[in-house]
Design an enzyme around this catalytic site. Sequence first.
Site, PDB file in Angstrom:
ATOM      1  N   ASP A  10       0.864  -1.181   0.000  1.00  0.00           N
ATOM      2  CA  ASP A  10       0.000   0.000   0.000  1.00  0.00           C
ATOM      3  C   ASP A  10       0.899   1.229   0.000  1.00  0.00           C
ATOM      4  O   ASP A  10       2.097   1.144   0.282  1.00  0.00           O
ATOM      5  CB  ASP A  10      -0.897  -0.009   1.253  1.00  0.00           C
ATOM      6  N   SER A  11       0.295   2.373  -0.274  1.00  0.00           N
ATOM      7  CA  SER A  11       1.042   3.627  -0.231  1.00  0.00           C
ATOM      8  C   SER A  11       1.510   3.949   1.185  1.00  0.00           C
ATOM      9  O   SER A  11       2.423   4.747   1.362  1.00  0.00           O
ATOM     10  CB  SER A  11       0.153   4.754  -0.736  1.00  0.00           C
ATOM     11  N   CYS A  73      -3.690  -0.768  -2.152  1.00  0.00           N
ATOM     12  CA  CYS A  73      -3.953   0.659  -2.367  1.00  0.00           C
ATOM     13  C   CYS A  73      -4.876   0.831  -3.574  1.00  0.00           C
ATOM     14  O   CYS A  73      -4.576   0.347  -4.664  1.00  0.00           O
ATOM     15  CB  CYS A  73      -2.630   1.365  -2.611  1.00  0.00           C
ATOM     16  N   GLU A 152      -6.656   9.516   9.386  1.00  0.00           N
ATOM     17  CA  GLU A 152      -5.329   9.392  10.009  1.00  0.00           C
ATOM     18  C   GLU A 152      -5.262  10.189  11.310  1.00  0.00           C
ATOM     19  O   GLU A 152      -4.540   9.832  12.233  1.00  0.00           O
ATOM     20  CB  GLU A 152      -4.242   9.816   9.022  1.00  0.00           C
ATOM     21  N   CYS A 184     -11.211   3.293  -1.139  1.00  0.00           N
ATOM     22  CA  CYS A 184      -9.971   3.790  -0.522  1.00  0.00           C
ATOM     23  C   CYS A 184      -9.718   2.973   0.739  1.00  0.00           C
ATOM     24  O   CYS A 184     -10.663   2.634   1.461  1.00  0.00           O
ATOM     25  CB  CYS A 184     -10.123   5.272  -0.178  1.00  0.00           C
ATOM     26  N   HIS A 186      -8.759   3.775   3.516  1.00  0.00           N
ATOM     27  CA  HIS A 186      -9.081   4.418   4.784  1.00  0.00           C
ATOM     28  C   HIS A 186     -10.574   4.413   5.138  1.00  0.00           C
ATOM     29  O   HIS A 186     -10.942   4.579   6.291  1.00  0.00           O
ATOM     30  CB  HIS A 186      -8.598   5.875   4.763  1.00  0.00           C
TER      31      HIS A 186
HETATM   32  N1  DGL Z   1      -4.009   3.979   0.071  1.00  0.00           N
HETATM   33  C1  DGL Z   1      -4.618   5.052  -0.678  1.00  0.00           C
HETATM   34  C2  DGL Z   1      -5.815   4.517  -1.460  1.00  0.00           C
HETATM   35  O1  DGL Z   1      -6.408   3.507  -1.118  1.00  0.00           O
HETATM   36  C3  DGL Z   1      -5.022   6.222   0.195  1.00  0.00           C
HETATM   37  C4  DGL Z   1      -3.852   7.023   0.724  1.00  0.00           C
HETATM   38  C5  DGL Z   1      -3.030   7.682  -0.369  1.00  0.00           C
HETATM   39  O2  DGL Z   1      -3.505   8.665  -0.981  1.00  0.00           O
HETATM   40  O3  DGL Z   1      -1.931   7.227  -0.622  1.00  0.00           O
HETATM   41  O4  DGL Z   1      -6.171   5.086  -2.464  1.00  0.00           O
END
Ligand code: DGL
Length: 266
Positions: A10-11, A73, A152, A184, A186
């Site tokens: 993931d990012s 991600c 976050e 997403c 999150h």
């Molecule tokens: N993990 C990213 C997503 O699911 C969200 C956070 C980011 O912008 O890197 O798109």
Amino acid sequence: MSADPIGVFDSGIGGLTVVRAIKELLPAESVVYFGDTARVPYGSKSPQTVVRFSLENAAFLQTKHVKLLVVACNTASSVSMPALGERFDIPFTGVIEPGVRAAAGLTKNGVVGVIGTLGTIGSGAYQKALKRYEAISRVVAQPSPLLVPLVEEGWLDHRITRAVVEEYTAPLVREGIDTLVLGCTHYPLIKKVLMDVVGESVTLVDSAEATASEVSSMLESKGLSSDSDRGESSYYVSDIPLKFQEIAQRFLGRSVPLVTQVEVGE
Ligand code: DGL
């Protein structure tokens, strides 16, 4: 049967929602997680940059001998799948196709909404994938960039988060969606607020859960499931940011026992 681990990248830390869903569904599987915390967020970056980062992340996980790769991600999944397919032989899945399939099975009126980062919604990947299903007649997509920092910050059930959710989802509700894809990593954490705001008539699709089911079927069909009693997990990140443990615990549902910092890419 294979005791090799599943690789998840993931990012940043958000992809731990996908690890959590995989561990819940498949406790016998081992997982190696890589979070690109030094280069997060991906959601506001150009597709070219996100593709480059994704290839580097996958190359790192390949060194851990993963049997299956999961792009947790949504932003990376929306732009990197073709490049990953060209470069790697490991079976892999993103989070978009599983979420879309779940939405197509759930919608009754054919009007489906999707929320995600600027990059995810801007790529059109969800819109294109959703429209491929006959059950879906209309897709309403809404970038919702403010939600990642709110999650976050831990403002999961906060009046400001509620106000932002109301603002972003108002056009979707007006269009009459009956299903909303949480596009997403999150967003599963603010399901309660989302559910309150969009109302009971809208079903939420959690891509993390849908992806865990996809992983399970892929392992089974490829004969790659683990026969160990209990899988292990290891966690790698490209930076250990401030408040890492606190945020990670929120996503994983428990503390991250040991995390190793590594460098990926050039
Ligand atoms: N993990 C990213 C997503 O699911 C969200 C956070 C980011 O912008 O890197 O798109």
